[in-house]
Design a protein around this motif. Sequence first.
Motif, PDB file in Angstrom:
ATOM      1  N   SER A   1       0.973  -1.322   0.122  1.00  0.00           N
ATOM      2  CA  SER A   1      -0.033   0.079  -0.111  1.00  0.00           C
ATOM      3  C   SER A   1       0.785   1.406   0.104  1.00  0.00           C
ATOM      4  CB  SER A   1      -1.048  -0.036   1.212  1.00  0.00           C
ATOM      5  OG  SER A   1      -0.396   0.251   2.181  1.00  0.00           O
ATOM      6  N   ILE A   2       2.187   1.124   0.500  1.00  0.00           N
ATOM      7  CA  ILE A   2       2.895   2.512   0.360  1.00  0.00           C
ATOM      8  C   ILE A   2       3.112   2.852  -0.992  1.00  0.00           C
ATOM      9  CG2 ILE A   2       5.351   3.160   0.819  1.00  0.00           C
ATOM     10  CD1 ILE A   2       5.579   0.964   3.071  1.00  0.00           C
ATOM     11  N   ILE A   3       3.144   1.869  -2.037  1.00  0.00           N
ATOM     12  CA  ILE A   3       3.237   2.271  -3.393  1.00  0.00           C
ATOM     13  C   ILE A   3       1.831   2.432  -4.073  1.00  0.00           C
ATOM     14  CG2 ILE A   3       3.881   1.752  -5.571  1.00  0.00           C
ATOM     15  CD1 ILE A   3       6.442   0.102  -4.286  1.00  0.00           C
ATOM     16  N   SER A   4       0.957   1.751  -3.801  1.00  0.00           N
ATOM     17  CA  SER A   4      -0.446   1.629  -4.321  1.00  0.00           C
ATOM     18  C   SER A   4      -1.413   2.954  -4.006  1.00  0.00           C
ATOM     19  CB  SER A   4      -1.107   0.346  -4.196  1.00  0.00           C
ATOM     20  OG  SER A   4      -1.215   0.313  -2.791  1.00  0.00           O
ATOM     21  N   ILE A   5      -1.157   3.351  -2.700  1.00  0.00           N
ATOM     22  CA  ILE A   5      -1.970   4.357  -2.265  1.00  0.00           C
ATOM     23  C   ILE A   5      -1.314   5.713  -2.908  1.00  0.00           C
ATOM     24  CG2 ILE A   5      -2.720   5.625  -0.136  1.00  0.00           C
ATOM     25  CD1 ILE A   5      -3.164   2.708   1.126  1.00  0.00           C
ATOM     26  N   SER A   6      -0.085   5.671  -2.782  1.00  0.00           N
ATOM     27  CA  SER A   6       0.736   6.809  -3.328  1.00  0.00           C
ATOM     28  C   SER A   6       0.221   7.023  -4.802  1.00  0.00           C
ATOM     29  CB  SER A   6       2.336   6.450  -3.379  1.00  0.00           C
ATOM     30  OG  SER A   6       2.647   6.672  -2.055  1.00  0.00           O
ATOM     31  N   VAL A   7       0.261   5.940  -5.620  1.00  0.00           N
ATOM     32  CA  VAL A   7      -0.320   6.146  -7.001  1.00  0.00           C
ATOM     33  C   VAL A   7      -1.704   6.684  -7.158  1.00  0.00           C
ATOM     34  CG1 VAL A   7      -1.010   4.780  -9.057  1.00  0.00           C
ATOM     35  CG2 VAL A   7       1.145   4.130  -7.913  1.00  0.00           C
ATOM     36  N   VAL A   8      -2.553   5.811  -6.181  1.00  0.00           N
ATOM     37  CA  VAL A   8      -4.129   6.233  -6.368  1.00  0.00           C
ATOM     38  C   VAL A   8      -4.332   7.900  -5.758  1.00  0.00           C
ATOM     39  CG1 VAL A   8      -6.259   6.278  -5.016  1.00  0.00           C
ATOM     40  CG2 VAL A   8      -5.061   4.137  -5.666  1.00  0.00           C
ATOM     41  N   LEU A   9      -3.519   8.331  -4.797  1.00  0.00           N
ATOM     42  CA  LEU A   9      -3.329   9.751  -4.593  1.00  0.00           C
ATOM     43  C   LEU A   9      -3.168  10.702  -5.697  1.00  0.00           C
ATOM     44  CD1 LEU A   9      -2.412   9.665  -0.634  1.00  0.00           C
ATOM     45  CD2 LEU A   9      -4.737   9.788  -1.420  1.00  0.00           C
ATOM     46  N   ASN A  10      -1.954  10.117  -6.245  1.00  0.00           N
ATOM     47  CA  ASN A  10      -1.610  11.047  -7.588  1.00  0.00           C
ATOM     48  C   ASN A  10      -2.493  11.257  -8.551  1.00  0.00           C
ATOM     49  OD1 ASN A  10       1.392  12.185  -7.263  1.00  0.00           O
ATOM     50  ND2 ASN A  10       1.422  10.192  -6.274  1.00  0.00           N
ATOM     51  N   LEU A  11      -3.045   9.967  -8.781  1.00  0.00           N
ATOM     52  CA  LEU A  11      -4.230   9.821 -10.062  1.00  0.00           C
ATOM     53  C   LEU A  11      -5.299  10.657  -9.508  1.00  0.00           C
ATOM     54  CD1 LEU A  11      -4.108   6.098 -10.922  1.00  0.00           C
ATOM     55  CD2 LEU A  11      -3.179   7.923 -12.219  1.00  0.00           C
ATOM     56  N   LEU A  12      -5.661  10.576  -8.394  1.00  0.00           N
ATOM     57  CA  LEU A  12      -6.821  11.541  -7.950  1.00  0.00           C
ATOM     58  C   LEU A  12      -6.598  13.100  -7.988  1.00  0.00           C
ATOM     59  CD1 LEU A  12      -8.341   9.427  -4.847  1.00  0.00           C
ATOM     60  CD2 LEU A  12      -9.211   9.873  -7.100  1.00  0.00           C
ATOM     61  N   SER A  13      -5.225  13.475  -7.870  1.00  0.00           N
ATOM     62  CA  SER A  13      -4.940  14.738  -7.944  1.00  0.00           C
ATOM     63  C   SER A  13      -4.741  15.363  -9.434  1.00  0.00           C
ATOM     64  CB  SER A  13      -3.685  15.055  -7.247  1.00  0.00           C
ATOM     65  OG  SER A  13      -2.589  14.248  -8.090  1.00  0.00           O
ATOM     66  N   LEU A  14      -4.685  14.462 -10.330  1.00  0.00           N
ATOM     67  CA  LEU A  14      -4.692  14.916 -11.770  1.00  0.00           C
ATOM     68  C   LEU A  14      -5.833  15.625 -12.312  1.00  0.00           C
ATOM     69  CD1 LEU A  14      -3.083  11.648 -13.445  1.00  0.00           C
ATOM     70  CD2 LEU A  14      -1.838  13.762 -12.817  1.00  0.00           C
TER      71      LEU A  14
END
Length: 299
Positions: free
Chosen positions: A286-299
């Motif tokens: 989740s350290i990586i996957s949630i970082s990815v999710v948060l970045n996608l949501l910020s686009l």
Amino acid sequence: MALFFEVILPIMLVFVAGFTLQRLRAMDVRSVSAITLYILSPALIFITLYDADFTSAFVIIIIFMFVLLAFMVVCNKILRKIFKWSPQVESASILATGFMNSGNYGLPVVLFSLGPAAVPYAVFIMVIQGLMNNFFGIYYASRGANGMKQAFLNVLKMPTTYAAVLGVLCQVLDIPISESLHSMISIVGEASIPVMMLVLGMQLGSMTMLKLNWQVIISAVSLKMIVAPIVAYIFVLLVDVEPLLGSLLIIIAAMPTAATTTMYAIEFDTEPDLVSSITFIATVVSIISISVVLNLLSL
């Protein structure tokens, strides 16, 4: 990358602090967890629901939580057919994929990424998730003749259940509480988030036996960390919810396995080492996957 340093890294540092403390001192995690369960969390739940302005968003949250759980159950039943899993392995995988860590992990991520406006929704999700975990989690862990009965009794034993009911009743019936009492409950409730984070780290630090059945682990972690947020994204598109709630549902769906499922697996001997392994690996991933999710949501 900025979101990782602003949101995920600070949270992980608290988890690591709890993990390290447990490894060095081997404290009684149940005692610390009991403080959260019986005092801090009920205070947070009561005051948040008491102050909440109930809208249709709360109904959407309930629907979403049941849709996601049902989808995970169906996926696991299909995987059982494909991989010839035993009923116990299927139950273990359902425990690991159907119940996310919406409290210890989800609340701080929501607070730091979406802000205080999303916290009432996140707390409500934690309440619903807790009730579902106590009921369906017990059922899938036991799968015995008394599964449903024990699950219902377990829900009635949870102080968070009564805190939620009391908070909603006081809000709906417009029952006033004094400013001093409100402030004190708020202070106690606010302490629950950092303590829950420490407890998760301590729970992970207490794990000693891991069962590395990679077929089940890869399947469960993929369902939990990849498929679940995609399902949430599709749900948000179909239902057309407000942006804040939509982002919240996707973030919560991306949370790793709830640590409490390990306790149920141990209690009913439902592949506890396997459930512990999935919980630990999902939390690391989740350290990586949630970082990815948060970045996608910020686009």
